[in-house]
Enzyme design. Structure first.
Site, mmCIF file in Angstrom:
data_model
loop_
_atom_site.group_PDB
_atom_site.id
_atom_site.type_symbol
_atom_site.label_atom_id
_atom_site.label_comp_id
_atom_site.label_asym_id
_atom_site.label_seq_id
_atom_site.Cartn_x
_atom_site.Cartn_y
_atom_site.Cartn_z
ATOM 1 N N ASN A 268 0.876 1.184 6.015
ATOM 2 C CA ASN A 268 1.399 0.288 4.981
ATOM 3 C C ASN A 268 2.258 -0.765 5.666
ATOM 4 O OD1 ASN A 268 4.130 0.659 2.586
ATOM 5 N ND2 ASN A 268 2.596 -0.928 2.714
ATOM 6 N N GLY A 269 1.894 -2.030 5.478
ATOM 7 C CA GLY A 269 2.706 -3.091 6.064
ATOM 8 C C GLY A 269 1.880 -4.306 6.368
ATOM 9 N N CYS B 244 0.846 -1.187 0.000
ATOM 10 C CA CYS B 244 0.000 0.000 0.000
ATOM 11 C C CYS B 244 0.875 1.228 0.000
ATOM 12 C CB CYS B 244 -0.870 0.037 1.261
ATOM 13 S SG CYS B 244 -1.883 -1.426 1.462
ATOM 14 N N CYS C 129 12.891 -3.710 2.816
ATOM 15 C CA CYS C 129 12.441 -4.687 1.813
ATOM 16 C C CYS C 129 13.192 -4.452 0.504
ATOM 17 C CB CYS C 129 10.945 -4.529 1.586
ATOM 18 S SG CYS C 129 10.362 -5.468 0.170
ATOM 19 N N SER D 19 8.345 -2.120 -15.449
ATOM 20 C CA SER D 19 9.165 -2.351 -14.260
ATOM 21 C C SER D 19 10.580 -2.810 -14.591
ATOM 22 C CB SER D 19 8.469 -3.341 -13.335
ATOM 23 O OG SER D 19 7.977 -4.411 -14.078
ATOM 24 N N CYS E 129 12.012 -13.388 0.854
ATOM 25 C CA CYS E 129 11.276 -14.016 -0.254
ATOM 26 C C CYS E 129 12.216 -14.828 -1.149
ATOM 27 C CB CYS E 129 10.491 -12.990 -1.062
ATOM 28 S SG CYS E 129 11.462 -11.609 -1.666
ATOM 29 N N GLY F 283 -0.928 0.732 -4.985
ATOM 30 C CA GLY F 283 -2.214 0.108 -4.677
ATOM 31 C C GLY F 283 -3.315 0.709 -5.513
ATOM 32 N N TYR G 195 11.337 -3.982 -7.688
ATOM 33 C CA TYR G 195 10.076 -3.939 -8.431
ATOM 34 C C TYR G 195 9.095 -2.860 -7.972
ATOM 35 C CZ TYR G 195 5.287 -5.083 -9.641
ATOM 36 O OH TYR G 195 3.986 -4.991 -10.054
ATOM 37 N N ASP H 236 13.029 -9.293 -17.385
ATOM 38 C CA ASP H 236 11.934 -8.937 -16.471
ATOM 39 C C ASP H 236 12.527 -8.722 -15.078
ATOM 40 O OD1 ASP H 236 9.461 -8.255 -15.610
ATOM 41 O OD2 ASP H 236 8.500 -10.179 -15.993
#
Ligand code: AMP
Length: 474
Positions: A105-106, A2, A249, A296, A448, A30, A255, A358
């Site tokens: 946001n989170g 967000c 992050c 992106s 991730c 968002g 991205y 990409d």
């Protein structure tokens, strides 16, 4: 994921309009819903809708949101269904009326534990959203336990684990605070005597803010008409003697963020450019052209092309009016919307050896369609380069990722993915190479990619729940 914004006006600038501009600049964070809450000193008013900022906030709507302080939110759901009850900001009603609002946001990893604790004390929730949890936590401790709001936020930082970049509004004051590990970005700036807060610096640029800086992890800003206070909770004994390790992050840089933003002390475009150059370092085959998956991967492809002295062409055209394909509910609609979203230039690819770039691969939906499209358009070879390490683990700190089982890199080896995508070669960026693209690699979260979660105990429970939900829902 967000985006948030806050604005405190000491001038004639209407706060809600400024927040609307900041949200508009952060629409990429968002597109599901958006909202603005505003204070005129007597009461708070809120307007929120599903859909885009420009459609939700007409001049007439903004005129009804008069006031000197405002907060706003654009939502991309990570927790809670796609429904108006889960949209932000939240207005919190008390016996004196709706006098508090919050936007965040989170993602909170110990949501259930804290929500249950509050429920036992008689607090009711109208959603499953972490923003509401933070707001109710503060209001409960302020109203019912008599704590100063700042002390309630300090307690929140001690008790609530996870990612939150948040703005909290009362009738007189705007509060901004960021979790102690700095997962999500959060910027502070001045517009004359006014104060502006946003997730990304590109939003503050639009407001012509100056003295822009990143809010410190664990910092609390309190802004009123007459005063302004910054409290650095890292210095507070409340949080223990050793400040926690920063966990920005890294996927924001790869991205999520806009390339014209500065985040975690990095120029986003610059990091992407470096990523492309790193990918190029490991290649020594002959190619004719580098083509990014727009938008992106544009800077990553540029970095690759510059390093290799190859031409880069925007040969895949993106329809900007097709929204995010990623969040479509089923594979069929995801496939269909990728086809509607991209179209190759006519006669461009014929006989060419193409490096297709990409930023990331999640389920593999986008890139599989695109390899087929580029080959169908006549390319002789398609060499796929991905500007991130393989995404093998779900995120629990604010990025929407499917369950582990849906992640292509979790299910298949790289060679099997290459075969499945029908690419002539496939290479991902390594974590080690990614770490050379940022100034201090120890300040980032790579969960991730490597499954090394910053808050292991609470996250394990969330992983189990998510996997179980998938098994039971099929
Ligand atoms: P997929 O088609 O599932 O492999 O998704 C990968 C594409 O979606 C990439 O081209 C990315 O630009 C984009 N993407 C990656 N992560 C996310 C995310 N969390 N939310 C939305 N889009 C994403």
């Amino acid at each position: 994921m967000c985006g948030i914004s806050g604005y405190f006006s000491r001038s004639t600038q209407p706060a809600a309009s400024q927040v609307m501009l900041a949200l508009y600049a952060q629409q990429h964070r968002g597109q599901e819903s958006c909202g603005i809450a505003v204070s005129d000193g007597k009461k708070l008013r809120l307007h929120k809708e599903m859909g885009y900022v420009k459609e939700a906030f007409s001049i007439q709507t903004l005129e009804k949101l008069s006031g000197f302080a405002a907060i706003g939110h654009v939502r991309y759901p990570t927790r809670g269904a796609s429904a108006i009850c889960n949209t932000q900001p939240y207005l919190i009603e008390t016996l004196s009326g709706p006098i508090y609002a919050i936007a965040s946001n989170g993602d909170i990893v110990n949501y259930d534990e804290i929500a249950n604790e509050l429920r036992v004390k008689g607090v009711h929730f109208s959603s499953k959203n972490d923003g509401e949890l933070l707001g109710r936590f503060i209001v409960y401790h302020h109203e019912r336990e008599g704590m100063e709001i700042v002390d309630a936020i300090k307690l929140l930082m001690k008790r609530i684990k996870g990612a939150y970049s948040s703005v909290f509004l009362t009738r007189e004051a705007l509060y901004a605070f960021r979790d102690i590990q700095g997962f999500r970005p959060m910027m502070f700036g001045r517009v004359g005597d006014d104060i502006a807060i946003a997730s990304e610096s590109c939003a503050l640029d639009i407001l012509r803010a100056r003295e822009m800086r990143e809010m410190k992890p664990g910092e609390i800003e309190v802004i009123t008409r007459r005063s302004e206070r910054s409290i650095d909770t890292e210095q507070q004994p409340l949080l223990g003697n050793t400040p926690p390790r920063l966990r920005h992050c890294v996927f924001e840089l790869i991205y999520f963020a806009r390339p014209d933003s500065t985040q975690f002390d990095e120029y986003v475009y610059d990091v992407r450019h470096k990523i492309g150059a790193k990918l190029a370092e490991h290649d020594d085959f002959e190619a004719d052209v580098v083509v990014p998956v727009p938008d992106s991967a544009n800077f990553i492809a540029m970095g690759y092309a510059n390093a290799k002295n190859l031409p880069m062409h925007l040969a895949l055209i993106r329809n900007h009016y097709v929204g995010r394909t990623f969040i479509r509910p089923d594979q069929y609609t995801r496939d269909e919307s990728v086809r509607q979203k991209f179209n190759p230039l006519k006669d461009f690819f014929t006989g060419k050896r193409v490096v297709l770039v990409d930023d990331s691969m999640v389920r593999g939906t986008t890139i599989r369609k695109l390899v087929r499209m580029v080959k169908g358009a006549g390319a002789a070879e398609v060499h796929l380069r991905i500007g991130s390490p393989p995404v093998r683990y779900s995120c629990y700190y604010g990025i929407d990722t499917p369950t582990r089982g849906e992640l292509i890199a979790n299910r298949m080896s790289i060679e099997d993915i290459r075969t499945y995508l029908d690419a002539d070669s496939l290479k991902y960026l390594t974590i080690e190479d990614l770490q050379t693209c940022v100034h201090d690699s120890s300040h980032f979260c790579y969960a991730c990619f490597d499954g090394n979660y910053p808050l292991p105990r609470d996250t394990q429970r969330l992983i189990r729940e998510k996997e179980e939900r998938q098994t039971t829902s099929g």
